[in-house]
Every structure is written in C-alpha cells, then in structure tokens.
Design an enzyme around this catalytic site. Structure first.
Site, mmCIF file in Angstrom:
data_model
loop_
_atom_site.group_PDB
_atom_site.id
_atom_site.type_symbol
_atom_site.label_atom_id
_atom_site.label_comp_id
_atom_site.label_asym_id
_atom_site.label_seq_id
_atom_site.Cartn_x
_atom_site.Cartn_y
_atom_site.Cartn_z
ATOM 1 N N ARG A 262 -51.962 58.104 -49.900
ATOM 2 C CA ARG A 262 -52.368 57.602 -48.400
ATOM 3 C C ARG A 262 -51.171 56.586 -47.979
ATOM 4 O O ARG A 262 -50.899 55.776 -48.684
ATOM 5 C CB ARG A 262 -53.647 56.898 -48.468
ATOM 6 C CG ARG A 262 -54.840 57.940 -48.563
ATOM 7 C CD ARG A 262 -56.243 57.314 -48.455
ATOM 8 N NE ARG A 262 -57.355 58.145 -48.955
ATOM 9 C CZ ARG A 262 -58.485 57.856 -48.921
ATOM 10 N NH1 ARG A 262 -58.867 56.326 -48.938
ATOM 11 N NH2 ARG A 262 -59.290 58.659 -49.197
ATOM 12 N N ARG A 277 -55.350 48.123 -52.600
ATOM 13 C CA ARG A 277 -55.164 49.081 -51.690
ATOM 14 C C ARG A 277 -53.722 49.859 -51.766
ATOM 15 O O ARG A 277 -52.635 48.901 -51.529
ATOM 16 C CB ARG A 277 -55.028 48.371 -50.308
ATOM 17 C CG ARG A 277 -55.202 49.493 -48.966
ATOM 18 C CD ARG A 277 -55.257 48.598 -47.694
ATOM 19 N NE ARG A 277 -56.327 48.163 -47.597
ATOM 20 C CZ ARG A 277 -57.623 48.802 -47.150
ATOM 21 N NH1 ARG A 277 -57.555 50.000 -46.543
ATOM 22 N NH2 ARG A 277 -58.653 47.991 -46.903
#
Length: 429
Positions: A262, A277
């Site tokens: 991502r 993240r």
C-alpha cells in the site's frame, strides 16, 4: 456497484442511504443519464423496426416495377442504418457515463450501521481481556531492548526508503510463527481452504473488489500495468469472478497468507515510527462467498475467527461496529477488532471484517443459481485473520519485561520449537 433498477424503483431510499455516506442527491444525476440512455435505446429500436419493414417492401416494389418506390425505400433503408448507428453510439456513450457515476459511489450501509462522521462515532460492542498492569512504563515495540537487534529500520530505509523494515533472528521467526499459527488455525479448525495467490493482478481484478478506479493512488502499479495487491481480498474474492456457480457450492471460505503493498497516500505523518503502518506488510486474509441469506451469519462467524486468534495469544482487544463515515468504500457493515498496545496506551485496529452484500459481485459478475435455477448475485465478505505485523507488535508490547525481554504466548510453542521468550539480548530461548 449499484443496481440501476433498484435506484429507478426507489430513488428516495437510495438517496437516504447515500446521505449517511456524506453524499446528497445522488439519484438525480443517475436517473437523468439513465433517462437519456433509455430514450436513445428506444429510438434505436424504433428505427430498426422501421428499417426492417422498409427492407421487406424493397423487394415487393422491385417486383411491381415501381422504380420510384424502390429507390425511395432503398434510400430510407440506408438512412435508417446510419440513424441506428448514431443512436446506438449515443446510447453507448450514456451507458459509459452512467457506469462511471455508479462505480464511483460507495456501497449502501445496512440500516443497523450507526451513523457518524469518523472513528469517534464507532460503537463498541464487546471487549475481551484486561490490559496488563506493568510495574514500569511499557515501551513501544521498536524501543524494547530485546527487539532492537531484530528490527532494523535504518537498513530498510537504505534499501527501500521510509515505512519499510528488515526483520531478523528471533523477531523474524516470531513473525513467521504468527502467520503459520493463524493459517493453521483457520484451515484445521475454521473450515477455510488455504490458497496461494499471485500478488500481481490485472486492472479488472482490482476493479472487481473496488480498488479501481477510485483508489488507484493507494496502490502500486508496475510499468507493465499490473498492480501489486493491497490485500489478498482482491485475489481470493475474484476467484468467482465471471462465474455462475451452483448454490450447493456455497459458502466458499478461503484464507491466504500474502505480502501486501500500500502506498499509504492518505496517511502522511501518521504512525511514522515503528512498523505499525508500512508500505509492505503481511496479512492472513479471510474471504467468504455466500448465499445472500447467509451473509450476516457469516460476518459474525468470521469476526469470531479473528477474535479467537487474539484470545489464544492472550491479547486484550475490543470489537467495534464502524459508523457510516468510517466504513470502507465497498462495505455495508464492518466490524473492527482493535488490539491493546501498551506502548501507545490505546487500542489499535488489527482486523476489519466486512460484509459487502452484492456490491463486489456486481462488479465481478459473480453469480449463483437459486432454487429456481435463476442466476442471482452472490454476497462477498472479507476480513483480516490477522494482520501479521500488527499482531507481532501486540505480542512484543504486551509480553515485554522490565529487563527488555519478551515473554511469548504459550499458544505459539509448537511453531517456535518450544521457545518461550526473547531475551534482552535478542535471543529466542
């Protein structure tokens, strides 16, 4: 994607549901385009009927020797052919315009989904376990002494840039053990079929689960045009794309352990420290393809599968229902499971279990034959079971000791060769 017939039949209900998603008056534009499209189709059908009738009369006029009528009819047939082509092209243009609007709109929330603007309006439905009371101030995972030797962000940054990590030694083995523990539990106890899927996919595969066209910037695309999957939801769900399957084939329950990619385009400045993240991470995904009557039951089942993994690891968590403003694009209802992270002194998401209704199935054209043999769209569901990296963080932070070591969950023993802890020196013992 949305059913245009349902919007035509009840535009007020469609608009009311869309307002909950922060979009007002959506049906007016849709129905205006649809009306033009249908009128062009009707005009083309009328012109075709007139052309067919004239074509039949051409021969009769020729047979009678009526050259004037023959020429008039032949000219009419040619003109109608051009008129039909123009009308069909106009209808096709309106159809593409309609499709572009429909594919850009999020799924309709179920009536029981709480209304709200953001995560502050999510509703907790249960929690399990009590956060541990430490005799010292607990650290975040990357600051634990025994973790530092096996979690290298500087080398990762040299190799790839920010939001990557190089794991080694005890940390790498623990990460692998967690993934194997999850996959083995889902396949041997939760009735899921393990699948190994590609991580590079075509445009239409990403479109089927809703990543394209709206969220292209959130994913990575190769020079050849293929996409790196953001989650194996993409590949697992698309297994049934383009198929009409028998009802007794349902439900299909899949699980896969894959790399995920991502761009985190919308998260600048968030969670930049540690591995919470990342651009590249691993997940054990759960996907179910079900009969429409069973999708609510299946969501509850999948949520419990994810919760059970955390319970076996002894990790406190809470489960919330996302409000309309915090739900993902393709979901009709989402359960988020948030694990307790002592280093942050808060709960953080580790799994989202969503039921999508027939939203993805329409995009994929995935159907089943009902009891009358009529094709109907399946329902699709997806959820993390779990995000491996975030589970690693939770195990490290909840098991940390004042000396800088980590006591590991007993449930992982079979996957760690009986090892029970990471020492303050970073050794697995």
């Amino acid at each position: 994607m949305h059913d245009i017939r349902a919007i035509r039949e009840n535009p007020a209900a469609f608009d009311a549901a869309m307002v909950k998603r922060g979009i007002s008056g959506a049906s007016s534009e849709i129905l205006a385009i649809d009306e033009v499209r249908r009128s062009k189709i009707a005009e083309a059908e009328t012109a075709q009927a007139e052309r067919n009738a004239a074509s039949k009369e051409v021969g009769a006029a020729k047979g009678r020797g009526d050259e004037a009528e023959f020429e008039r009819l032949r000219t009419l047939v040619a003109a109608k052919k051009d008129e039909i082509a123009a009308l069909e092209e106009a209808a096709k243009a309106e159809d593409e315009k309609l499709r572009e609007v429909l594919v850009g709109l999020p799924n309709l929330p179920y009536a029981d989904v709480p209304e709200g603007a953001n995560e502050d309006d999510n509703v907790e439905i249960r929690r399990w376990g009590e956060p541990k009371e430490f005799d010292f101030t607990p650290k975040e995972h990357f600051d634990i002494e025994g973790v530092k030797p096996g979690m290298d962000f500087e080398t990762a940054a040299k190799l790839s840039g920010s939001r990557f990590v190089v794991m080694s030694g005890a940390v790498a083995r623990l990460h692998r053990a967690l993934a194997q523990f999850m996959i083995d539990t889902h396949t041997t106890e939760n009735g899921m079929t393990e699948v190994i899927t590609p991580v590079l996919v075509r445009d239409e595969t990403m479109f089927g689960t809703g990543q394209l066209p709206k969220f292209a910037e959130d994913s990575y695309q190769t020079r050849e045009g293929k996409w790196l999957i953001p989650t194996s939801e993409v590949t697992l769900t698309n297994i049934v794309a383009g198929h009409i399957i028998d009802a007794d084939y349902l439900p299909r329950r899949y699980t896969a352990h894959t790399q995920c990619f991502r761009s985190e385009a919308g998260s600048a400045g968030r969670d930049t420290s540690g591995m919470l993240r990342q651009h590249q991470f691993e997940k054990v995904e759960m996907v179910a393809i079900t009969h429409p009557d069973k999708s609510d039951e299946e969501q509850a089942r999948m949520t419990r599968c994810a919760e059970d993994i955390l319970e076996r690891l002894g990790l406190p968590y809470r489960t919330v229902v996302l409000c309309t403003g915090d739900m993902g694009f393709g979901a009709r209802r989402t359960h988020d499971i948030e694990v307790w992270l002592p280093g942050q002194d808060t709960y953080r998401e580790i799994s989202s279990v969503s039921t999508c209704g027939d939203f993805q199935a329409r995009r994929m054209n995935a159907r089943f034959r009902d009891e009358n043999g009529k094709p109907q769209f399946v329902h699709t569901l997806n959820g993390s079971g779990l995000a491996v990296g975030r589970c690693l963080i939770a195990v490290l932070e909840n098991g940390q000791t004042e000396e800088g070591g980590v006591v590991l969950p007993q449930a992982l023993g079979p996957w760690l060769g009986g090892k029970t802890q990471i020492t303050s020196d970073g050794e697995l013992v």
